[in-house]
Motif scaffolding. Structure first.
Motif, short mmCIF file in Angstrom:
data_model
loop_
_atom_site.label_atom_id
_atom_site.label_comp_id
_atom_site.label_asym_id
_atom_site.label_seq_id
_atom_site.Cartn_x
_atom_site.Cartn_y
_atom_site.Cartn_z
N GLU A 29 0.79 -1.01 -0.01
CA GLU A 29 0.00 -0.10 0.02
C GLU A 29 0.63 1.15 0.26
O GLU A 29 2.20 1.08 0.31
CB GLU A 29 -0.82 -0.01 1.11
CG GLU A 29 -1.70 -1.07 1.14
CD GLU A 29 -2.97 -1.17 0.26
OE1 GLU A 29 -3.12 -0.18 -0.29
OE2 GLU A 29 -3.40 -2.33 -0.05
N ASP A 30 0.15 2.25 -0.20
CA ASP A 30 1.00 3.74 -0.25
C ASP A 30 1.58 4.18 1.04
O ASP A 30 2.73 4.47 1.03
CB ASP A 30 -0.07 4.89 -0.74
CG ASP A 30 -0.49 4.83 -2.00
OD1 ASP A 30 0.43 4.36 -2.85
OD2 ASP A 30 -1.50 5.34 -2.56
N ASP A 31 0.91 3.77 2.10
CA ASP A 31 1.66 4.05 3.30
C ASP A 31 2.92 3.42 3.48
O ASP A 31 3.82 4.02 3.90
CB ASP A 31 0.67 4.06 4.59
CG ASP A 31 0.13 2.37 4.68
OD1 ASP A 31 0.22 1.61 3.72
OD2 ASP A 31 -0.21 1.97 5.87
N GLN A 32 3.20 2.18 3.03
CA GLN A 32 4.38 1.39 3.27
C GLN A 32 5.41 2.12 2.30
O GLN A 32 6.54 2.15 2.74
CB GLN A 32 4.18 -0.20 2.73
CG GLN A 32 3.71 -0.80 3.78
CD GLN A 32 3.01 -2.25 3.21
OE1 GLN A 32 2.28 -2.00 1.90
NE2 GLN A 32 3.32 -3.17 4.01
N LEU A 33 4.99 2.28 1.05
CA LEU A 33 5.83 2.74 0.16
C LEU A 33 6.50 4.32 0.80
O LEU A 33 7.67 4.68 0.71
CB LEU A 33 5.46 3.18 -1.20
CG LEU A 33 4.96 1.76 -1.91
CD1 LEU A 33 3.90 2.05 -3.00
CD2 LEU A 33 6.26 1.23 -2.37
N LEU A 34 5.46 5.10 1.18
CA LEU A 34 5.89 6.38 1.43
C LEU A 34 6.75 6.26 2.95
O LEU A 34 7.67 7.16 2.94
CB LEU A 34 4.33 7.36 1.88
CG LEU A 34 4.07 7.61 0.44
CD1 LEU A 34 2.36 8.19 0.92
CD2 LEU A 34 4.63 8.60 -0.32
N LEU A 35 6.48 5.82 3.74
CA LEU A 35 7.29 5.39 5.01
C LEU A 35 8.67 5.01 4.52
O LEU A 35 9.63 5.46 4.99
CB LEU A 35 6.78 4.39 5.82
CG LEU A 35 5.50 4.72 6.79
CD1 LEU A 35 5.07 3.80 7.45
CD2 LEU A 35 6.23 5.90 7.67
N TYR A 36 8.76 4.12 3.65
CA TYR A 36 10.24 3.68 3.06
C TYR A 36 10.99 4.73 2.37
O TYR A 36 12.20 5.00 2.88
CB TYR A 36 10.08 2.50 2.18
CG TYR A 36 11.38 2.35 1.13
CD1 TYR A 36 12.30 1.56 2.02
CD2 TYR A 36 11.68 2.72 0.06
CE1 TYR A 36 13.35 1.50 1.04
CE2 TYR A 36 12.79 2.76 -0.56
CZ TYR A 36 13.69 1.95 0.09
OH TYR A 36 14.91 1.83 -0.59
N LEU A 37 10.20 5.57 1.68
CA LEU A 37 10.87 6.58 0.84
C LEU A 37 11.30 7.80 1.73
O LEU A 37 12.57 8.18 1.70
CB LEU A 37 10.11 7.22 -0.27
CG LEU A 37 9.89 6.32 -1.34
CD1 LEU A 37 8.67 6.72 -2.15
CD2 LEU A 37 10.95 5.78 -2.14
N GLY A 38 10.60 7.80 2.99
CA GLY A 38 11.02 9.05 3.90
C GLY A 38 12.04 8.44 5.00
O GLY A 38 12.70 9.35 5.19
N LEU A 39 12.01 7.24 5.16
CA LEU A 39 12.84 6.79 6.20
C LEU A 39 14.28 6.84 5.35
O LEU A 39 15.38 7.06 5.94
CB LEU A 39 12.64 5.62 6.69
CG LEU A 39 11.57 5.54 7.76
CD1 LEU A 39 11.23 3.96 8.12
CD2 LEU A 39 12.19 5.97 8.82
N THR A 40 14.35 6.29 4.22
CA THR A 40 15.83 5.98 3.63
C THR A 40 15.87 7.27 2.73
O THR A 40 17.14 7.26 2.21
CB THR A 40 15.57 5.05 2.66
OG1 THR A 40 14.59 5.30 1.66
CG2 THR A 40 15.17 3.49 3.29
N ASN A 41 15.13 8.32 2.35
CA ASN A 41 15.54 9.51 1.41
C ASN A 41 15.89 8.86 0.06
O ASN A 41 16.60 9.49 -0.43
CB ASN A 41 16.63 10.27 2.16
CG ASN A 41 16.69 11.64 1.57
OD1 ASN A 41 15.58 12.18 1.34
ND2 ASN A 41 17.61 12.30 1.86
N ASP A 42 15.32 7.82 -0.26
CA ASP A 42 15.50 7.24 -1.54
C ASP A 42 14.85 8.01 -2.66
O ASP A 42 13.58 7.95 -2.55
CB ASP A 42 15.18 5.64 -1.62
CG ASP A 42 15.46 5.19 -2.87
OD1 ASP A 42 15.67 5.72 -3.70
OD2 ASP A 42 15.84 3.76 -2.52
N ALA A 43 15.26 8.76 -3.53
CA ALA A 43 14.63 9.52 -4.32
C ALA A 43 14.49 8.87 -5.93
O ALA A 43 14.33 9.51 -6.77
CB ALA A 43 15.15 10.87 -4.58
N ASN A 44 14.49 7.34 -5.96
CA ASN A 44 14.50 6.99 -7.18
C ASN A 44 13.18 7.33 -7.92
O ASN A 44 12.37 6.58 -7.41
CB ASN A 44 14.95 5.34 -6.97
CG ASN A 44 15.11 4.61 -8.31
OD1 ASN A 44 14.61 5.18 -9.38
ND2 ASN A 44 15.81 3.54 -8.39
#
Length: 156
Positions: A29-44
């Motif tokens: 789900e979106d919440d998992q993806l957004l948490l991952y991107l926010g925690l890792t600062n992965d801007a791919n």
């Protein structure tokens, strides 16, 4: 959560046998993806930007591989063998891309129990709803063990 309280441990190595299985189903789900991107600062842009991904072979955003690894590691920690487990080796192959909103089923199987080394080897396979294999992994885990003094105190 009471930090001083001893939480329930997962299965000890003596409780685990080759051939034991467990499955877990997870919807991405979106919440998992957004948490991952926010925690890792992965801007791919491959993980979030629809315009960008339409120009790639994927045609739509894909799920970061590390997020899938996280599902495997959290299942080991929570359920199989469970709390107190420690992953000592992890080998993974991402067979097919996983897209946003897919539902995956992860099948865990004990393929080796090495009591001498205190390690259990798990085979993990993840399938999407189209029954396509998306991930294969081999995970070596030290099941939970109490320090001898702790073990004696709990038996009193």
């Amino acid at each position: 959560m009471d930090i001083g309280k001893l939480n329930k441990l997962g299965k000890a190595i003596d409780e685990i046998e080759e051939g034991q299985t467990m499955s877990v189903t997870e919807a991405i789900e979106d919440d998992q993806l957004l948490l991952y991107l926010g925690l890792t600062n992965d801007a791919n842009p491959l993980y979030i930007q629809h315009d960008y991904t339409q120009k790639t072979v994927y045609k739509q955003p894909i799920v970061p591989s590390v997020l899938l690894i996280g599902i495997v590691t959290s299942t080991v920690s929570k359920h199989f063998p469970g709390p107190g487990s420690h992953i000592v080796n992890f080998s993974v192959n991402f067979v097919e891309p996983v897209y946003h909103y897919e539902t995956l089923t992860f099948l865990f199987e004990v393929i080796k129990v090495d009591k001498h080394k205190d390690v259990v080897t798990l085979s993990v396979e993840a399938m999407n709803t189209e029954n396509k294999r998306v991930l294969d992994a081999v995970v070596m885990v030290q099941p939970p063990t109490l320090h001898e003094e702790e073990s004696e105190e709990n038996n009193e």
